[in-house]
Scaffold this motif. Structure first.
Motif, PDB file in Angstrom:
ATOM      1  N   ALA A  37     -11.050  -3.051 -24.136  1.00  0.00           N
ATOM      2  CA  ALA A  37     -11.156  -4.127 -25.700  1.00  0.00           C
ATOM      3  C   ALA A  37     -11.174  -4.926 -25.200  1.00  0.00           C
ATOM      4  N   ASP A  38     -10.977  -6.238 -24.709  1.00  0.00           N
ATOM      5  CA  ASP A  38     -10.917  -7.591 -24.533  1.00  0.00           C
ATOM      6  C   ASP A  38     -10.457  -7.787 -23.032  1.00  0.00           C
ATOM      7  N   PRO A  39     -11.532  -8.085 -21.909  1.00  0.00           N
ATOM      8  CA  PRO A  39     -11.769  -7.987 -20.103  1.00  0.00           C
ATOM      9  C   PRO A  39     -11.061  -9.137 -21.126  1.00  0.00           C
ATOM     10  N   LEU A  40     -11.529 -10.592 -20.800  1.00  0.00           N
ATOM     11  CA  LEU A  40     -11.247 -11.565 -20.484  1.00  0.00           C
ATOM     12  C   LEU A  40      -9.725 -11.980 -21.203  1.00  0.00           C
ATOM     13  N   GLY A  41      -8.895 -11.647 -22.688  1.00  0.00           N
ATOM     14  CA  GLY A  41      -7.986 -11.905 -23.154  1.00  0.00           C
ATOM     15  C   GLY A  41      -8.048 -13.578 -23.237  1.00  0.00           C
ATOM     16  N   LYS A  42      -6.629 -13.937 -23.189  1.00  0.00           N
ATOM     17  CA  LYS A  42      -6.635 -15.269 -23.325  1.00  0.00           C
ATOM     18  C   LYS A  42      -7.082 -15.723 -22.061  1.00  0.00           C
ATOM     19  N   GLY A  43      -6.766 -15.445 -20.821  1.00  0.00           N
ATOM     20  CA  GLY A  43      -7.312 -15.861 -20.202  1.00  0.00           C
ATOM     21  C   GLY A  43      -6.716 -15.531 -18.293  1.00  0.00           C
ATOM     22  N   GLY A  44      -7.151 -16.387 -17.623  1.00  0.00           N
ATOM     23  CA  GLY A  44      -7.259 -16.525 -16.379  1.00  0.00           C
ATOM     24  C   GLY A  44      -7.552 -16.419 -15.161  1.00  0.00           C
ATOM     25  N   VAL A  45      -7.870 -16.036 -13.865  1.00  0.00           N
ATOM     26  CA  VAL A  45      -8.323 -16.207 -12.897  1.00  0.00           C
ATOM     27  C   VAL A  45      -8.862 -14.704 -12.696  1.00  0.00           C
ATOM     28  N   PHE A  46     -10.960 -14.907 -12.576  1.00  0.00           N
ATOM     29  CA  PHE A  46     -11.538 -13.954 -12.353  1.00  0.00           C
ATOM     30  C   PHE A  46     -12.243 -13.618 -11.495  1.00  0.00           C
ATOM     31  N   ALA A  47     -12.037 -12.549 -10.637  1.00  0.00           N
ATOM     32  CA  ALA A  47     -12.683 -13.119  -8.848  1.00  0.00           C
ATOM     33  C   ALA A  47     -14.180 -11.922  -9.450  1.00  0.00           C
ATOM     34  N   VAL A  48     -15.201 -12.057  -9.231  1.00  0.00           N
ATOM     35  CA  VAL A  48     -16.760 -11.398 -10.025  1.00  0.00           C
ATOM     36  C   VAL A  48     -17.228 -10.538  -7.952  1.00  0.00           C
ATOM     37  N   LEU A  49     -16.744  -9.617  -7.939  1.00  0.00           N
ATOM     38  CA  LEU A  49     -16.764  -8.868  -6.338  1.00  0.00           C
ATOM     39  C   LEU A  49     -18.389  -7.328  -6.839  1.00  0.00           C
ATOM     40  N   GLY A  50     -18.496  -7.462  -5.060  1.00  0.00           N
ATOM     41  CA  GLY A  50     -19.714  -7.201  -5.307  1.00  0.00           C
ATOM     42  C   GLY A  50     -20.395  -7.002  -4.304  1.00  0.00           C
ATOM     43  N   PRO A  51     -21.745  -6.026  -4.126  1.00  0.00           N
ATOM     44  CA  PRO A  51     -22.673  -6.262  -2.822  1.00  0.00           C
ATOM     45  C   PRO A  51     -24.008  -7.066  -3.091  1.00  0.00           C
ATOM     46  N   THR A  52     -24.064  -7.723  -2.060  1.00  0.00           N
ATOM     47  CA  THR A  52     -25.587  -8.551  -1.983  1.00  0.00           C
ATOM     48  C   THR A  52     -26.828  -7.697  -2.858  1.00  0.00           C
ATOM     49  N   GLY A  53     -27.082  -8.848  -4.126  1.00  0.00           N
ATOM     50  CA  GLY A  53     -28.264  -8.144  -4.455  1.00  0.00           C
ATOM     51  C   GLY A  53     -28.096  -7.617  -5.913  1.00  0.00           C
ATOM     52  N   SER A  54     -26.176  -6.904  -6.838  1.00  0.00           N
ATOM     53  CA  SER A  54     -25.944  -6.853  -7.553  1.00  0.00           C
ATOM     54  C   SER A  54     -26.471  -7.840  -8.457  1.00  0.00           C
ATOM     55  N   GLY A  55     -26.096  -9.223  -8.294  1.00  0.00           N
ATOM     56  CA  GLY A  55     -26.487 -10.588  -9.914  1.00  0.00           C
ATOM     57  C   GLY A  55     -25.116 -10.902  -9.873  1.00  0.00           C
ATOM     58  N   LYS A  56     -23.909 -11.592  -8.947  1.00  0.00           N
ATOM     59  CA  LYS A  56     -22.829 -12.080  -9.189  1.00  0.00           C
ATOM     60  C   LYS A  56     -22.726 -13.300  -9.664  1.00  0.00           C
ATOM     61  N   THR A  57     -23.247 -14.492  -8.679  1.00  0.00           N
ATOM     62  CA  THR A  57     -23.476 -15.869  -8.811  1.00  0.00           C
ATOM     63  C   THR A  57     -24.511 -15.712 -10.812  1.00  0.00           C
ATOM     64  N   THR A  58     -25.668 -15.233 -11.204  1.00  0.00           N
ATOM     65  CA  THR A  58     -25.583 -14.859 -12.805  1.00  0.00           C
ATOM     66  C   THR A  58     -25.216 -14.518 -13.416  1.00  0.00           C
ATOM     67  N   SER A  59     -24.037 -13.165 -12.829  1.00  0.00           N
ATOM     68  CA  SER A  59     -23.114 -13.105 -14.007  1.00  0.00           C
ATOM     69  C   SER A  59     -21.776 -14.259 -14.440  1.00  0.00           C
ATOM     70  N   ILE A  60     -21.180 -14.380 -12.737  1.00  0.00           N
ATOM     71  CA  ILE A  60     -20.658 -15.394 -13.610  1.00  0.00           C
ATOM     72  C   ILE A  60     -21.055 -16.288 -14.438  1.00  0.00           C
ATOM     73  N   ALA A  61     -22.078 -17.288 -14.024  1.00  0.00           N
ATOM     74  CA  ALA A  61     -22.792 -18.170 -15.551  1.00  0.00           C
ATOM     75  C   ALA A  61     -22.775 -17.671 -16.410  1.00  0.00           C
ATOM     76  N   LYS A  62     -22.907 -16.406 -17.184  1.00  0.00           N
ATOM     77  CA  LYS A  62     -22.657 -15.850 -18.089  1.00  0.00           C
ATOM     78  C   LYS A  62     -21.604 -15.434 -18.484  1.00  0.00           C
ATOM     79  N   LEU A  63     -20.826 -15.098 -17.499  1.00  0.00           N
ATOM     80  CA  LEU A  63     -18.894 -15.531 -18.171  1.00  0.00           C
ATOM     81  C   LEU A  63     -18.392 -16.405 -18.290  1.00  0.00           C
ATOM     82  N   ALA A  64     -18.616 -17.662 -17.591  1.00  0.00           N
ATOM     83  CA  ALA A  64     -18.434 -18.898 -18.273  1.00  0.00           C
ATOM     84  C   ALA A  64     -19.032 -19.752 -18.875  1.00  0.00           C
ATOM     85  N   ALA A  65     -20.323 -19.500 -19.255  1.00  0.00           N
ATOM     86  CA  ALA A  65     -21.022 -19.660 -20.483  1.00  0.00           C
ATOM     87  C   ALA A  65     -20.668 -19.170 -21.813  1.00  0.00           C
ATOM     88  N   ARG A  66     -20.443 -17.478 -21.652  1.00  0.00           N
ATOM     89  CA  ARG A  66     -19.767 -17.531 -22.963  1.00  0.00           C
ATOM     90  C   ARG A  66     -18.407 -18.286 -23.299  1.00  0.00           C
TER      91      ARG A  66
END
Length: 402
Positions: free
Chosen positions: A179-208
């Protein structure tokens, strides 16, 4: 057998009209695009023997096929002209646009044989696609969306015969949405195999979060020191967003960086993508595992992975207690039912999905209506990008400020 022609703005609307008018026993003879929509020709009380008899050279065109092909009312001007009156020579049979033979002429044997063959081919197509009826989407149709045979059989029994409602009911009952993935804050690590788009996803999360709460609320970190330009890519995003980016090379670096940015509400960690057999991946998972619940771990799942690839590629990450998943590259995946099925089997809640490279517009909080719309668009070969009104609604609802 009686033939009817139905038209409407789209296929779904016409099929619903056919179901309401003729019931589940109607057979689709043909369909085509017309000005303003589509046109579907159907038959009720289908009699295959009648068609077989009609293909004999000695028989005239069956009048029963023409009786209801294109119903006409008598002229409203009082002349009482019916279908057989002068000027009605253009009336057709609604099958492939062929004209009714005039003056008692017999239909050409080759033409009747072609029609018979065409009808049987259409019937086989309908039976293969809809399981022999118009009411129930077939197991094969769900398998075309990427689901396993077992899941496809279960989904085919749901939703009162509507594909969309079956997906909504079946997926909603098996895979939870955060329902509220990022909540009121915290430390979030994005894991996944190479080529899945982690860096771009991190940038999107941060930009939000920067757009919502300002740059002083966010910090970025990266452990991706092996990939060429991996650090530089995240550094560019950090400069654009006005947030600090720390490079992590050891567990001690990670602890020091977390302490340095303890005043930041949201901290996002970009991790290295590696082969599941690479020993460095195991080392990095140990770093994050030692931090326990201090770091929330989100698994990035490429929507294009097949059912066989998913466990082979993602199994190493299941050693950690994962908090949720992000479904990436939805716009590049023609059928991603396998990814949703795998997430359900791992009891991983879905937090976000991404459908493009734009930061942050192409990252969305998970909602079944949007995800299913992408699945159906892919099935019909339509453009994968969401319509403008959906993008506006998503941005407004998620309080992103352009």
């Amino acid at each position: 057998m009686k033939i009817r022609r139905f038209s409407g703005a789209n296929t779904r609307e016409v099929l619903q009209n056919i179901r309401n008018t003729l019931g589940p026993d109607a057979v689709i003879l043909s369909n085509r695009e017309v000005d303003g929509g589509v046109e579907i020709v159907t038959a009720i009380d289908f009699d295959e023997k009648q068609w077989e008899a009609s293909s004999q050279p000695s028989l005239a065109w069956p009048e029963s096929l023409l009786a209801d092909a294109e119903p006409r009312s008598r002229a409203a001007d009082g002349t009482g002209r019916g279908p057989g009156a002068a000027g009605d020579n253009e009336r057709t049979t609604a099958i492939s646009g062929r004209s009714k033979p005039q003056g008692g002429a017999k239909a050409a044997p080759a033409e009747l044989a072609h029609l018979h063959s065409e009808l049987n081919a259409l019937r086989r197509l309908v039976e293969a696609r809809w399981g022999g009826t118009m009411e129930q989407p077939s197991r094969e149709r769900f398998m075309d969306l990427g689901f396993s045979a077992e899941w496809a059989a279960q989904l085919a029994e749901l939703g009162s015969g509507e594909l969309e409602s079956a997906l909504q009911e079946g997926l909603g009952g098996r895979l939870s949405i955060a329902a509220d993935p990022l909540g009121k804050g915290g430390v979030f690590a994005v894991l996944g195999p190479t080529g899945s788009g982690k860096t771009t996803s991190i940038a999107k999360l941060a930009a939000r979060q920067v757009l919502r709460h300002g740059p002083r609320s966010v910090a970025l970190m990266t452990t991706d020191t092996y990939r060429i330009a991996g650090v530089e890519q995240l550094g560019i995003y950090g400069r654009i967003l006005g947030v600090p980016v720390d490079v992590i090379r050891s567990p001690e670096d990670l602890l020091c960086a977390l302490e340095r940015h303890r005043d930041r509400t949201w901290v996002f960690i970009d991790t290295i993508g590696m082969s599941p057999r690479d020993p460095r991946l195991e080392e990095q998972l140990h770093w994050l595992g030692d931090l326990g619940s201090k770091v929330r771990k989100l698994l990035l799942v490429n929507a294009g992975l097949s059912g066989k690839s998913l466990p082979a590629v993602l199994s190493p990450y299941l050693r950690l207690p994962l908090d949720g998943a992000i479904l990436s590259k939805v716009d590049e995946s023609p059928a991603f039912g396998a990814a949703l099925e795998w997430l359900a089997e791992q009891s991983l809640p879905l937090c976000f999905f991404s459908d493009g490279q734009r930061v942050p517009e192409d990252l969305h909080s998970a909602r079944w209506e949007a995800i299913i719309a992408h699945m159906l668009a892919a099935e019909h070969g339509a453009a994968m990008a969401a319509p403008a009104q959906y993008r506006y609604h998503a941005l407004k609802q998620e309080e992103c400020i352009a």
